[in-house]
Design a protein around this motif. Structure first.
Motif, PDB file in Angstrom:
ATOM      1  N   VAL A  27       6.764  -2.522 -16.492  1.00  0.00           N
ATOM      2  CA  VAL A  27       5.583  -3.364 -16.619  1.00  0.00           C
ATOM      3  C   VAL A  27       5.251  -3.544 -18.092  1.00  0.00           C
ATOM      4  N   ARG A  28       5.114  -4.788 -18.515  1.00  0.00           N
ATOM      5  CA  ARG A  28       4.741  -5.090 -19.891  1.00  0.00           C
ATOM      6  C   ARG A  28       3.231  -5.238 -20.000  1.00  0.00           C
ATOM      7  N   PRO A  29       2.678  -5.146 -21.217  1.00  0.00           N
ATOM      8  CA  PRO A  29       1.224  -5.245 -21.389  1.00  0.00           C
ATOM      9  C   PRO A  29       0.654  -6.502 -20.732  1.00  0.00           C
ATOM     10  N   GLY A  30      -0.429  -6.324 -19.984  1.00  0.00           N
ATOM     11  CA  GLY A  30      -1.097  -7.444 -19.339  1.00  0.00           C
ATOM     12  C   GLY A  30      -0.540  -7.799 -17.981  1.00  0.00           C
ATOM     13  N   GLU A  31       0.634  -7.280 -17.627  1.00  0.00           N
ATOM     14  CA  GLU A  31       1.204  -7.572 -16.317  1.00  0.00           C
ATOM     15  C   GLU A  31       0.535  -6.712 -15.246  1.00  0.00           C
ATOM     16  N   ASN A  32       0.578  -7.192 -14.021  1.00  0.00           N
ATOM     17  CA  ASN A  32      -0.009  -6.483 -12.896  1.00  0.00           C
ATOM     18  C   ASN A  32       1.094  -5.730 -12.158  1.00  0.00           C
ATOM     19  N   ILE A  33       1.005  -4.427 -12.154  1.00  0.00           N
ATOM     20  CA  ILE A  33       2.054  -3.629 -11.525  1.00  0.00           C
ATOM     21  C   ILE A  33       2.184  -3.926 -10.040  1.00  0.00           C
ATOM     22  N   PHE A  34       1.081  -4.341  -9.415  1.00  0.00           N
ATOM     23  CA  PHE A  34       1.126  -4.622  -7.987  1.00  0.00           C
ATOM     24  C   PHE A  34       1.877  -5.911  -7.677  1.00  0.00           C
ATOM     25  N   ASP A  35       2.105  -6.727  -8.707  1.00  0.00           N
ATOM     26  CA  ASP A  35       2.955  -7.899  -8.524  1.00  0.00           C
ATOM     27  C   ASP A  35       4.427  -7.541  -8.652  1.00  0.00           C
ATOM     28  N   LYS A  36       4.711  -6.357  -9.158  1.00  0.00           N
ATOM     29  CA  LYS A  36       6.083  -5.918  -9.383  1.00  0.00           C
ATOM     30  C   LYS A  36       6.650  -5.127  -8.203  1.00  0.00           C
ATOM     31  N   VAL A  37       5.762  -4.497  -7.453  1.00  0.00           N
ATOM     32  CA  VAL A  37       6.195  -3.579  -6.412  1.00  0.00           C
ATOM     33  C   VAL A  37       6.050  -4.227  -5.038  1.00  0.00           C
ATOM     34  N   PRO A  38       7.072  -4.175  -4.197  1.00  0.00           N
ATOM     35  CA  PRO A  38       6.975  -4.724  -2.842  1.00  0.00           C
ATOM     36  C   PRO A  38       5.857  -4.053  -2.057  1.00  0.00           C
ATOM     37  N   ALA A  39       5.243  -4.798  -1.166  1.00  0.00           N
ATOM     38  CA  ALA A  39       4.105  -4.284  -0.400  1.00  0.00           C
ATOM     39  C   ALA A  39       4.469  -3.037   0.390  1.00  0.00           C
ATOM     40  N   GLU A  40       5.716  -2.968   0.882  1.00  0.00           N
ATOM     41  CA  GLU A  40       6.099  -1.825   1.692  1.00  0.00           C
ATOM     42  C   GLU A  40       6.215  -0.543   0.887  1.00  0.00           C
ATOM     43  N   GLU A  41       6.210  -0.647  -0.450  1.00  0.00           N
ATOM     44  CA  GLU A  41       6.228   0.552  -1.275  1.00  0.00           C
ATOM     45  C   GLU A  41       4.858   0.866  -1.861  1.00  0.00           C
ATOM     46  N   ILE A  42       3.898   0.018  -1.609  1.00  0.00           N
ATOM     47  CA  ILE A  42       2.527   0.287  -2.022  1.00  0.00           C
ATOM     48  C   ILE A  42       1.793   1.054  -0.923  1.00  0.00           C
ATOM     49  N   TYR A  43       1.983   0.592   0.312  1.00  0.00           N
ATOM     50  CA  TYR A  43       1.338   1.222   1.465  1.00  0.00           C
ATOM     51  C   TYR A  43       2.376   1.857   2.381  1.00  0.00           C
ATOM     52  N   ALA A  44       1.947   2.849   3.132  1.00  0.00           N
ATOM     53  CA  ALA A  44       2.832   3.482   4.110  1.00  0.00           C
ATOM     54  C   ALA A  44       3.120   2.551   5.287  1.00  0.00           C
ATOM     55  N   TYR A  45       2.172   1.638   5.576  1.00  0.00           N
ATOM     56  CA  TYR A  45       2.316   0.735   6.711  1.00  0.00           C
ATOM     57  C   TYR A  45       2.071  -0.704   6.263  1.00  0.00           C
ATOM     58  N   ASP A  46       2.655  -1.641   6.983  1.00  0.00           N
ATOM     59  CA  ASP A  46       2.535  -3.051   6.629  1.00  0.00           C
ATOM     60  C   ASP A  46       1.099  -3.535   6.698  1.00  0.00           C
ATOM     61  N   GLN A  47       0.306  -2.910   7.538  1.00  0.00           N
ATOM     62  CA  GLN A  47      -1.099  -3.258   7.676  1.00  0.00           C
ATOM     63  C   GLN A  47      -1.879  -2.010   8.058  1.00  0.00           C
ATOM     64  N   PHE A  48      -3.198  -2.098   8.003  1.00  0.00           N
ATOM     65  CA  PHE A  48      -4.014  -0.957   8.411  1.00  0.00           C
ATOM     66  C   PHE A  48      -3.856  -0.757   9.912  1.00  0.00           C
ATOM     67  N   GLU A  49      -3.618   0.483  10.304  1.00  0.00           N
ATOM     68  CA  GLU A  49      -3.377   0.832  11.702  1.00  0.00           C
ATOM     69  C   GLU A  49      -4.476   1.770  12.203  1.00  0.00           C
ATOM     70  N   GLN A  50      -4.613   1.813  13.523  1.00  0.00           N
ATOM     71  CA  GLN A  50      -5.593   2.712  14.113  1.00  0.00           C
ATOM     72  C   GLN A  50      -5.234   4.157  13.784  1.00  0.00           C
ATOM     73  N   GLY A  51      -6.183   4.864  13.198  1.00  0.00           N
ATOM     74  CA  GLY A  51      -5.955   6.252  12.828  1.00  0.00           C
ATOM     75  C   GLY A  51      -7.025   7.165  13.384  1.00  0.00           C
ATOM     76  N   ILE A  52      -6.688   8.425  13.525  1.00  0.00           N
ATOM     77  CA  ILE A  52      -7.641   9.425  14.008  1.00  0.00           C
ATOM     78  C   ILE A  52      -7.643  10.594  13.032  1.00  0.00           C
ATOM     79  N   VAL A  53      -8.812  10.918  12.519  1.00  0.00           N
ATOM     80  CA  VAL A  53      -8.978  12.066  11.629  1.00  0.00           C
ATOM     81  C   VAL A  53      -9.469  13.241  12.452  1.00  0.00           C
ATOM     82  N   VAL A  54      -8.723  14.341  12.418  1.00  0.00           N
ATOM     83  CA  VAL A  54      -9.109  15.554  13.126  1.00  0.00           C
ATOM     84  C   VAL A  54      -9.638  16.551  12.095  1.00  0.00           C
TER      85      VAL A  54
END
Length: 230
Positions: A27-54
């Motif tokens: 990433v060069r100065p001023g660039e957005n790192i989130f434009d460099k990384v594929p979405a599947e490597e930013i989040y564990a899942y493609d979209q928010f999924e139903q979760g349960i916190v115990v």
């Protein structure tokens, strides 16, 4: 989400010594790192999924959830449709998302992989900074560079202001974790595996002498755990 600054923090040595590079991003100065990384490597899942916190108290709470590898945070969507980070992590026993089980291991969540007797094997993904080079005249990178492993908490992705005149290289990594029956997760390495088997030191030593074990390899570690379960 109220995250506006890129804050670099040193990752502890055990992560550096037990991680595998997967991909690098520069990433060069001023660039957005989130434009460099594929979405599947930013989040564990493609979209928010139903979760349960115990919770350790036995209480449970449900929400749409996802794990963010940049933030190393478990995110959820509240009733007002705001995306927030899960807090009070010391009160959490585990989290279930889309059939996966997560545990909190000191400073990050690990995802369960398999269990051999009472020993649990999990993995965690995260981003690290592997090099930083200052820009000299005419925008060329100087020879002076910082090559050390650091982690960071990223902002909300709309705009990232990196260090002025610095070209930064990040990598996405994964590391294995093991835990005893009390879910005390630690990174996979020789020392921590020995600590799991205080009464089987000789058996473990014999196995390691007769087998070449790659502590980054899930296959090798599962084979070792199966042997030690006998």
């Amino acid at each position: 989400m109220s995250k506006f600054f890129l804050t670099a923090i040193l990752i502890t040595a055990f992560v550096t010594s037990n991680a595998q590079e997967i991909k690098y991003y520069t990433v060069r100065p001023g660039e957005n790192i989130f434009d460099k990384v594929p979405a599947e490597e930013i989040y564990a899942y493609d979209q928010f999924e139903q979760g349960i916190v115990v919770f350790k108290s036995g209480e449970k709470s449900a929400a749409m959830m996802n794990y963010h590898f940049f933030y190393e945070e478990m995110l959820f969507i509240n009733g007002s449709k705001d995306t927030l980070a899960l807090l009070n992590l010391g009160e959490v026993d585990c989290i279930y998302i889309k059939g996966d089980q997560y545990f909190y291991a000191k400073d990050r969540f690990v995802k369960m992989d398999t269990t051999v007797n009472d020993i649990k094997l999990a993995n965690a993904g995260f981003f690290t900074t592997v090099a930083m080079k200052k820009l000299g005249a005419y925008g060329t990178a100087t020879d002076g560079s910082m090559n050390q492993y650091v982690g960071f908490t990223a902002p909300n992705g709309r705009k990232v202001d990196l260090t002025p005149n610095t070209v930064t290289t990040y990598s996405f990594r994964k590391t294995l974790f093991i835990a005893d029956k009390f879910n005390r997760f630690v990174p996979v390495n020789k020392k921590n595996i020995y600590n799991l088997y205080p009464e089987k030191q000789a058996q473990l030593k014999t196995y390691l002498q007769n087998n070449e074990v790659d502590f980054f390899s899930r296959k090798d570690i599962v084979a070792l755990l199966v042997y030690m379960s006998k």
